[in-house]
Design a protein around this motif. Structure first.
Motif, PDB file in Angstrom:
ATOM      1  N   ALA A 215     -34.038   3.564 -25.290  1.00 40.07           N
ATOM      2  CA  ALA A 215     -35.326   4.491 -24.661  1.00 40.07           C
ATOM      3  C   ALA A 215     -35.706   5.747 -25.355  1.00 40.07           C
ATOM      4  CB  ALA A 215     -35.419   4.708 -23.290  1.00 40.07           C
ATOM      5  N   ARG A 252     -35.133   0.368 -22.241  1.00 40.44           N
ATOM      6  CA  ARG A 252     -36.522   0.729 -22.326  1.00 40.44           C
ATOM      7  C   ARG A 252     -36.923   2.045 -21.280  1.00 40.44           C
ATOM      8  NH1 ARG A 252     -36.253  -4.581 -22.177  1.00 40.44           N
ATOM      9  NH2 ARG A 252     -36.445  -4.518 -19.989  1.00 40.44           N
ATOM     10  N   HIS A 253     -35.813   2.330 -20.573  1.00 39.69           N
ATOM     11  CA  HIS A 253     -36.169   3.368 -19.479  1.00 39.69           C
ATOM     12  C   HIS A 253     -35.034   4.232 -19.317  1.00 39.69           C
ATOM     13  CE1 HIS A 253     -39.636   1.133 -17.705  1.00 39.69           C
ATOM     14  NE2 HIS A 253     -38.819   0.124 -17.916  1.00 39.69           N
ATOM     15  N   TYR A 255     -33.166   6.933 -17.055  1.00 41.13           N
ATOM     16  CA  TYR A 255     -32.924   7.110 -15.436  1.00 41.13           C
ATOM     17  C   TYR A 255     -31.781   8.468 -15.056  1.00 41.13           C
ATOM     18  CZ  TYR A 255     -33.674   2.139 -15.895  1.00 41.13           C
ATOM     19  OH  TYR A 255     -34.320   0.669 -15.920  1.00 41.13           O
ATOM     20  N   GLN A 266     -36.455   7.102 -11.928  1.00 36.31           N
ATOM     21  CA  GLN A 266     -36.755   6.425 -13.317  1.00 36.31           C
ATOM     22  C   GLN A 266     -37.905   7.272 -13.894  1.00 36.31           C
ATOM     23  OE1 GLN A 266     -37.301   2.214 -13.779  1.00 36.31           O
ATOM     24  NE2 GLN A 266     -39.249   2.431 -14.291  1.00 36.31           N
ATOM     25  N   TRP A 267     -37.833   7.605 -15.012  1.00 36.52           N
ATOM     26  CA  TRP A 267     -38.878   8.299 -15.938  1.00 36.52           C
ATOM     27  C   TRP A 267     -39.891   7.478 -16.097  1.00 36.52           C
ATOM     28  CZ3 TRP A 267     -39.317   9.562 -21.474  1.00 36.52           C
ATOM     29  CH2 TRP A 267     -40.359  10.322 -22.036  1.00 36.52           C
ATOM     30  N   SER A 268     -41.279   7.877 -15.886  1.00 38.56           N
ATOM     31  CA  SER A 268     -42.472   7.186 -16.193  1.00 38.56           C
ATOM     32  C   SER A 268     -42.503   6.858 -17.757  1.00 38.56           C
ATOM     33  CB  SER A 268     -43.666   8.038 -15.553  1.00 38.56           C
ATOM     34  OG  SER A 268     -43.698   9.182 -16.205  1.00 38.56           O
ATOM     35  N   GLY A 269     -41.919   7.761 -18.569  1.00 40.16           N
ATOM     36  CA  GLY A 269     -42.172   7.527 -19.780  1.00 40.16           C
ATOM     37  C   GLY A 269     -43.074   8.710 -20.581  1.00 40.16           C
ATOM     38  N   TRP A 274     -41.652  11.357 -12.464  1.00 37.04           N
ATOM     39  CA  TRP A 274     -40.728  10.389 -12.322  1.00 37.04           C
ATOM     40  C   TRP A 274     -40.750   9.628 -10.961  1.00 37.04           C
ATOM     41  CZ3 TRP A 274     -35.837  10.283 -14.958  1.00 37.04           C
ATOM     42  CH2 TRP A 274     -35.597  11.185 -16.009  1.00 37.04           C
TER      43      TRP A 274
END
Length: 361
Positions: A215, A252-253, A255, A266-269, A274
Protein backbone atom coordinates in the motif's frame (compact mmCIF):
# COMPACT_ATOMS: atom_id res chain seq x y z
CA UNK A 1 -93.63 -8.96 -4.96
CA UNK A 2 -92.22 -12.45 -4.39
CA UNK A 3 -92.51 -13.98 -0.91
CA UNK A 4 -89.05 -13.67 0.64
CA UNK A 5 -89.59 -16.50 3.13
CA UNK A 6 -90.79 -18.76 0.37
CA UNK A 7 -87.83 -17.96 -1.85
CA UNK A 8 -85.45 -18.74 1.06
CA UNK A 9 -87.06 -22.09 1.64
CA UNK A 10 -86.84 -22.94 -2.02
CA UNK A 11 -83.11 -22.21 -2.07
CA UNK A 12 -82.57 -24.45 0.93
CA UNK A 13 -84.48 -27.25 -0.67
CA UNK A 14 -82.38 -26.89 -3.86
CA UNK A 15 -79.06 -27.26 -1.91
CA UNK A 16 -80.33 -30.50 -0.37
CA UNK A 17 -79.98 -32.42 -3.60
CA UNK A 18 -77.04 -34.94 -3.65
CA UNK A 19 -75.29 -33.23 -6.54
CA UNK A 20 -75.32 -29.84 -4.81
CA UNK A 21 -74.01 -31.24 -1.54
CA UNK A 22 -71.16 -32.96 -3.38
CA UNK A 23 -70.19 -29.71 -5.08
CA UNK A 24 -70.30 -27.91 -1.75
CA UNK A 25 -68.00 -30.53 -0.16
CA UNK A 26 -65.47 -30.15 -2.97
CA UNK A 27 -65.52 -26.36 -2.59
CA UNK A 28 -64.92 -26.56 1.17
CA UNK A 29 -62.02 -29.00 0.69
CA UNK A 30 -60.37 -26.67 -1.83
CA UNK A 31 -60.69 -23.71 0.55
CA UNK A 32 -59.16 -25.68 3.46
CA UNK A 33 -56.17 -26.85 1.38
CA UNK A 34 -55.56 -23.34 0.04
CA UNK A 35 -55.64 -21.95 3.55
CA UNK A 36 -53.06 -24.49 4.74
CA UNK A 37 -50.74 -23.65 1.84
CA UNK A 38 -51.00 -19.93 2.59
CA UNK A 39 -50.21 -20.52 6.26
CA UNK A 40 -47.15 -22.64 5.40
CA UNK A 41 -45.92 -20.02 2.98
CA UNK A 42 -46.39 -17.31 5.56
CA UNK A 43 -44.32 -19.25 8.08
CA UNK A 44 -41.53 -19.77 5.56
CA UNK A 45 -41.54 -16.10 4.64
CA UNK A 46 -41.15 -15.01 8.25
CA UNK A 47 -38.25 -17.38 9.01
CA UNK A 48 -34.76 -15.81 9.15
CA UNK A 49 -32.10 -18.36 8.26
CA UNK A 50 -28.55 -17.08 7.70
CA UNK A 51 -27.87 -15.98 4.15
CA UNK A 52 -25.64 -18.42 2.23
CA UNK A 53 -22.00 -17.60 2.79
CA UNK A 54 -22.74 -14.93 5.38
CA UNK A 55 -20.98 -14.96 8.74
CA UNK A 56 -21.74 -13.03 11.86
CA UNK A 57 -19.17 -11.51 14.16
CA UNK A 58 -18.16 -14.11 16.77
CA UNK A 59 -19.49 -13.32 20.22
CA UNK A 60 -15.94 -13.46 21.55
CA UNK A 61 -14.43 -11.35 18.78
CA UNK A 62 -12.96 -7.86 19.13
CA UNK A 63 -15.74 -5.65 20.46
CA UNK A 64 -16.76 -2.69 18.30
CA UNK A 65 -16.35 0.69 19.83
CA UNK A 66 -17.09 4.29 18.95
CA UNK A 67 -15.20 6.12 21.66
CA UNK A 68 -13.59 8.25 18.98
CA UNK A 69 -15.23 9.89 15.99
CA UNK A 70 -14.09 7.81 12.96
CA UNK A 71 -14.35 10.89 10.76
CA UNK A 72 -11.62 12.60 12.76
CA UNK A 73 -7.92 11.69 12.41
CA UNK A 74 -7.38 8.68 14.67
CA UNK A 75 -5.29 9.03 17.77
CA UNK A 76 -3.34 6.43 15.91
CA UNK A 77 -4.27 4.28 12.95
CA UNK A 78 -4.71 0.71 13.93
CA UNK A 79 -4.32 -2.81 12.79
CA UNK A 80 -6.19 -5.86 13.91
CA UNK A 81 -8.53 -5.65 16.82
CA UNK A 82 -7.72 -7.89 19.70
CA UNK A 83 -9.97 -10.84 20.06
CA UNK A 84 -11.37 -12.07 23.33
CA UNK A 85 -10.42 -15.22 25.19
CA UNK A 86 -9.96 -18.19 22.90
CA UNK A 87 -9.38 -21.93 23.13
CA UNK A 88 -6.20 -23.85 23.82
CA UNK A 89 -3.28 -22.12 22.05
CA UNK A 90 -1.96 -25.53 21.11
CA UNK A 91 -5.02 -26.19 18.96
CA UNK A 92 -5.23 -23.31 16.49
CA UNK A 93 -8.39 -23.00 14.45
CA UNK A 94 -8.47 -23.16 10.68
CA UNK A 95 -8.74 -19.79 8.97
CA UNK A 96 -11.82 -18.99 6.89
CA UNK A 97 -9.67 -17.52 4.15
CA UNK A 98 -9.28 -19.30 0.81
CA UNK A 99 -6.19 -21.46 0.32
CA UNK A 100 -3.19 -19.51 -0.87
CA UNK A 101 -1.33 -20.47 -4.01
CA UNK A 102 1.87 -22.45 -3.52
CA UNK A 103 2.72 -24.91 -0.76
CA UNK A 104 5.98 -23.46 0.51
CA UNK A 105 7.98 -20.27 0.53
CA UNK A 106 11.39 -19.04 1.74
CA UNK A 107 11.68 -18.32 5.46
CA UNK A 108 14.66 -17.00 7.37
CA UNK A 109 15.44 -17.15 11.09
CA UNK A 110 18.04 -15.67 13.40
CA UNK A 111 19.60 -17.97 15.99
CA UNK A 112 18.82 -17.21 19.63
CA UNK A 113 22.31 -15.86 20.27
CA UNK A 114 21.99 -13.54 17.26
CA UNK A 115 25.07 -14.94 15.55
CA UNK A 116 23.70 -17.04 12.69
CA UNK A 117 21.13 -16.47 9.99
CA UNK A 118 19.41 -19.60 8.65
CA UNK A 119 17.19 -20.40 5.66
CA UNK A 120 14.35 -22.93 5.72
CA UNK A 121 14.51 -25.61 3.03
CA UNK A 122 10.77 -25.40 2.38
CA UNK A 123 9.87 -28.75 3.91
CA UNK A 124 10.14 -30.50 7.23
CA UNK A 125 12.39 -28.85 9.80
CA UNK A 126 15.55 -28.61 7.71
CA UNK A 127 17.45 -25.31 7.89
CA UNK A 128 20.86 -24.28 6.60
CA UNK A 129 23.17 -21.49 7.75
CA UNK A 130 23.58 -18.70 5.18
CA UNK A 131 25.33 -16.01 7.19
CA UNK A 132 27.23 -15.26 10.37
CA UNK A 133 27.24 -11.97 12.23
CA UNK A 134 25.04 -10.15 9.68
CA UNK A 135 22.05 -9.44 11.93
CA UNK A 136 18.25 -9.86 11.76
CA UNK A 137 16.59 -10.95 8.48
CA UNK A 138 14.32 -8.96 6.15
CA UNK A 139 12.94 -10.44 2.93
CA UNK A 140 10.79 -9.44 -0.03
CA UNK A 141 10.79 -8.83 -3.76
CA UNK A 142 14.06 -6.80 -3.77
CA UNK A 143 15.86 -9.72 -2.11
CA UNK A 144 17.02 -10.92 1.30
CA UNK A 145 18.69 -8.44 3.63
CA UNK A 146 20.05 -8.31 7.16
CA UNK A 147 20.35 -5.42 9.62
CA UNK A 148 22.93 -5.52 12.39
CA UNK A 149 21.24 -3.44 15.07
CA UNK A 150 24.51 -2.93 16.96
CA UNK A 151 26.50 -1.47 14.07
CA UNK A 152 23.66 -0.35 11.78
CA UNK A 153 25.17 -2.29 8.88
CA UNK A 154 22.74 -3.32 6.11
CA UNK A 155 23.80 -6.34 4.03
CA UNK A 156 22.27 -8.09 1.02
CA UNK A 157 22.36 -11.85 0.55
CA UNK A 158 23.95 -12.89 -2.76
CA UNK A 159 22.19 -16.23 -2.96
CA UNK A 160 25.14 -18.33 -1.82
CA UNK A 161 25.69 -19.32 1.84
CA UNK A 162 27.96 -16.85 3.66
CA UNK A 163 28.07 -14.52 0.65
CA UNK A 164 26.80 -11.06 1.63
CA UNK A 165 27.42 -7.56 0.34
CA UNK A 166 27.36 -4.54 2.60
CA UNK A 167 25.10 -1.93 0.99
CA UNK A 168 24.82 0.78 3.63
CA UNK A 169 23.94 1.68 7.22
CA UNK A 170 20.58 2.36 8.84
CA UNK A 171 18.62 2.50 12.07
CA UNK A 172 15.64 0.80 10.37
CA UNK A 173 14.87 -0.79 7.01
CA UNK A 174 11.53 -1.67 5.39
CA UNK A 175 10.48 -3.41 2.19
CA UNK A 176 7.55 -2.19 0.10
CA UNK A 177 6.80 -3.76 -3.29
CA UNK A 178 10.05 -3.96 -5.22
CA UNK A 179 11.80 -1.29 -3.14
CA UNK A 180 14.00 -1.29 -0.05
CA UNK A 181 13.82 1.77 2.19
CA UNK A 182 16.02 2.84 5.07
CA UNK A 183 16.09 5.39 7.86
CA UNK A 184 19.59 6.73 8.45
CA UNK A 185 21.34 5.98 11.78
CA UNK A 186 20.68 9.58 12.87
CA UNK A 187 17.04 9.24 11.74
CA UNK A 188 17.42 12.47 9.79
CA UNK A 189 16.70 11.07 6.29
CA UNK A 190 14.52 8.48 4.59
CA UNK A 191 16.36 6.68 1.77
CA UNK A 192 15.48 4.37 -1.13
CA UNK A 193 18.05 1.84 -2.27
CA UNK A 194 19.02 2.03 -5.95
CA UNK A 195 20.01 -1.61 -6.28
CA UNK A 196 23.77 -1.19 -5.91
CA UNK A 197 26.01 -1.19 -2.86
CA UNK A 198 26.29 2.27 -1.34
CA UNK A 199 23.80 3.81 -3.80
CA UNK A 200 20.79 5.40 -2.10
CA UNK A 201 18.45 8.26 -2.96
CA UNK A 202 17.14 10.62 -0.30
CA UNK A 203 13.34 10.82 -0.52
CA UNK A 204 12.48 12.30 2.86
CA UNK A 205 13.70 14.16 5.92
CA UNK A 206 13.72 13.25 9.63
CA UNK A 207 11.42 10.45 10.81
CA UNK A 208 10.76 8.46 13.96
CA UNK A 209 9.96 5.18 12.20
CA UNK A 210 9.24 3.93 8.67
CA UNK A 211 6.65 1.40 7.46
CA UNK A 212 6.33 -0.05 3.96
CA UNK A 213 4.28 -2.59 2.03
CA UNK A 214 2.11 -2.99 -1.02
CA UNK A 215 0.00 0.00 0.00
CA UNK A 216 3.02 2.32 0.02
CA UNK A 217 5.64 3.96 2.21
CA UNK A 218 4.81 5.76 5.45
CA UNK A 219 6.74 7.39 8.27
CA UNK A 220 6.11 9.00 11.62
CA UNK A 221 6.95 12.65 12.16
CA UNK A 222 9.82 12.70 14.73
CA UNK A 223 8.47 15.37 17.09
CA UNK A 224 4.75 14.70 17.51
CA UNK A 225 4.52 11.27 15.90
CA UNK A 226 1.92 12.11 13.23
CA UNK A 227 1.83 9.66 10.34
CA UNK A 228 2.82 10.86 6.87
CA UNK A 229 2.61 9.06 3.53
CA UNK A 230 4.93 9.28 0.54
CA UNK A 231 3.61 10.05 -2.94
CA UNK A 232 6.23 8.57 -5.27
CA UNK A 233 4.77 10.33 -8.34
CA UNK A 234 4.83 13.80 -6.81
CA UNK A 235 7.79 13.00 -4.53
CA UNK A 236 6.02 14.65 -1.63
CA UNK A 237 4.91 13.67 1.87
CA UNK A 238 1.41 14.30 3.26
CA UNK A 239 -0.03 13.82 6.72
CA UNK A 240 -2.45 10.88 6.79
CA UNK A 241 -3.04 10.27 10.49
CA UNK A 242 -2.36 10.96 14.14
CA UNK A 243 0.21 9.21 16.38
CA UNK A 244 -0.18 5.50 17.05
CA UNK A 245 1.35 2.66 19.05
CA UNK A 246 2.20 0.82 15.83
CA UNK A 247 1.39 0.72 12.11
CA UNK A 248 1.53 -2.07 9.53
CA UNK A 249 1.14 -2.01 5.75
CA UNK A 250 -0.66 -4.67 3.74
CA UNK A 251 -1.02 -5.21 -0.02
CA UNK A 252 -3.81 -2.62 -0.31
CA UNK A 253 -4.36 -1.13 3.13
CA UNK A 254 -2.62 0.70 5.95
CA UNK A 255 -3.56 -0.23 9.51
CA UNK A 256 -2.79 1.27 12.90
CA UNK A 257 -3.13 0.57 16.61
CA UNK A 258 -3.96 3.64 18.68
CA UNK A 259 -1.73 4.75 21.59
CA UNK A 260 -4.05 3.21 24.20
CA UNK A 261 -4.00 -0.07 22.23
CA UNK A 262 -7.78 -0.36 22.52
CA UNK A 263 -8.74 0.35 18.90
CA UNK A 264 -7.61 -1.01 15.54
CA UNK A 265 -8.05 1.31 12.57
CA UNK A 266 -7.87 1.10 8.79
CA UNK A 267 -6.90 4.06 6.65
CA UNK A 268 -9.48 5.02 4.03
CA UNK A 269 -6.75 5.74 1.50
CA UNK A 270 -7.59 9.43 1.33
CA UNK A 271 -6.64 12.34 3.56
CA UNK A 272 -6.60 11.51 7.24
CA UNK A 273 -9.86 9.56 7.40
CA UNK A 274 -9.72 6.28 9.31
CA UNK A 275 -12.30 3.63 10.23
CA UNK A 276 -12.41 1.49 13.36
CA UNK A 277 -12.27 -2.22 12.50
CA UNK A 278 -11.41 -3.83 15.83
CA UNK A 279 -11.02 -3.53 19.58
CA UNK A 280 -8.08 -3.95 22.00
CA UNK A 281 -4.82 -5.52 20.80
CA UNK A 282 -1.45 -6.14 22.38
CA UNK A 283 0.21 -5.94 18.97
CA UNK A 284 -0.62 -6.08 15.26
CA UNK A 285 1.10 -7.82 12.33
CA UNK A 286 0.48 -7.11 8.67
CA UNK A 287 1.78 -8.01 5.25
CA UNK A 288 0.95 -9.83 2.03
CA UNK A 289 -1.28 -12.35 3.80
CA UNK A 290 -3.41 -9.75 5.55
CA UNK A 291 -3.86 -8.30 9.02
CA UNK A 292 -3.46 -10.07 12.36
CA UNK A 293 -3.80 -8.94 15.99
CA UNK A 294 -2.77 -10.32 19.37
CA UNK A 295 -5.41 -10.57 22.11
CA UNK A 296 -4.10 -8.60 25.11
CA UNK A 297 -5.62 -11.04 27.62
CA UNK A 298 -5.03 -14.46 26.11
CA UNK A 299 -2.16 -13.92 23.70
CA UNK A 300 -4.16 -15.59 20.93
CA UNK A 301 -3.62 -14.51 17.32
CA UNK A 302 -6.65 -13.32 15.36
CA UNK A 303 -6.98 -12.75 11.63
CA UNK A 304 -9.03 -9.87 10.22
CA UNK A 305 -11.69 -11.17 7.84
CA UNK A 306 -12.09 -7.92 5.94
CA UNK A 307 -15.40 -7.10 7.64
CA UNK A 308 -15.17 -4.50 10.46
CA UNK A 309 -15.16 -6.11 13.91
CA UNK A 310 -15.18 -9.66 12.52
CA UNK A 311 -12.02 -11.64 13.34
CA UNK A 312 -11.04 -15.33 13.33
CA UNK A 313 -8.92 -17.04 16.00
CA UNK A 314 -6.06 -18.93 14.34
CA UNK A 315 -3.86 -19.90 17.30
CA UNK A 316 -1.09 -18.76 19.59
CA UNK A 317 0.62 -15.47 18.71
CA UNK A 318 4.16 -16.34 19.78
CA UNK A 319 7.12 -14.01 20.26
CA UNK A 320 7.58 -12.86 16.65
CA UNK A 321 5.77 -13.18 13.33
CA UNK A 322 6.41 -12.72 9.61
CA UNK A 323 4.57 -13.53 6.40
CA UNK A 324 4.66 -13.69 2.62
CA UNK A 325 1.68 -14.11 0.30
CA UNK A 326 1.42 -17.83 1.03
CA UNK A 327 2.02 -18.39 4.73
CA UNK A 328 2.41 -16.88 8.17
CA UNK A 329 5.38 -17.82 10.36
CA UNK A 330 5.82 -17.40 14.09
CA UNK A 331 8.46 -17.94 16.72
CA UNK A 332 6.90 -19.65 19.75
CA UNK A 333 6.41 -17.58 22.90
CA UNK A 334 9.30 -19.40 24.60
CA UNK A 335 11.52 -18.95 21.53
CA UNK A 336 12.13 -22.69 21.28
CA UNK A 337 10.41 -23.44 17.99
CA UNK A 338 9.29 -21.98 14.65
CA UNK A 339 5.82 -22.66 13.21
CA UNK A 340 4.15 -22.16 9.83
CA UNK A 341 0.46 -21.55 9.08
CA UNK A 342 -1.33 -21.21 5.75
CA UNK A 343 -4.99 -20.39 5.02
CA UNK A 344 -5.37 -23.95 3.73
CA UNK A 345 -4.68 -25.60 7.10
CA UNK A 346 -3.44 -25.49 10.67
CA UNK A 347 -0.03 -24.78 12.16
CA UNK A 348 2.93 -27.09 11.62
CA UNK A 349 6.28 -27.01 13.40
CA UNK A 350 9.14 -26.38 10.98
CA UNK A 351 12.12 -25.58 13.18
CA UNK A 352 13.80 -25.11 16.53
CA UNK A 353 14.87 -22.09 18.60
CA UNK A 354 14.95 -18.65 16.97
CA UNK A 355 15.14 -14.98 17.95
CA UNK A 356 13.65 -13.42 14.78
CA UNK A 357 11.84 -14.52 11.62
CA UNK A 358 11.35 -13.18 8.07
CA UNK A 359 9.62 -14.52 4.96
CA UNK A 360 9.67 -13.82 1.22
CA UNK A 361 12.34 -13.07 -1.30
Amino acid sequence: MPDASRSHKVRLRRWRTPAQWAALAVLVAVLVIANQIDRSKGQADTASPSAPGASAAPSDGPPPTSATDPSAPPASPPAEGAPPPGSDPGTPLESPAAPAAGATGPAYALSTDGSTLLRWSGSGDTWSAIGTGVGAPYAGKPGVFALDEKTGTVSRYNGTPNSWTRIGTASEIAIGGSSLYALTPARDKVLRWNGQAGSWTTIGGPAGHIYAGGAGLFATEPVHGHLIGYDSAKKTWTRVGNPGAHFVVGPRHLYGLNPARDLVWQWSGSGDKWDVIGGPARAIHGGELGLFAVNPQTGRLWQYTGEPNVWADIGDSGAAAAMDDRALYRVAADGKSVWRWSPAGDWSRIGGPAAAIAAGG
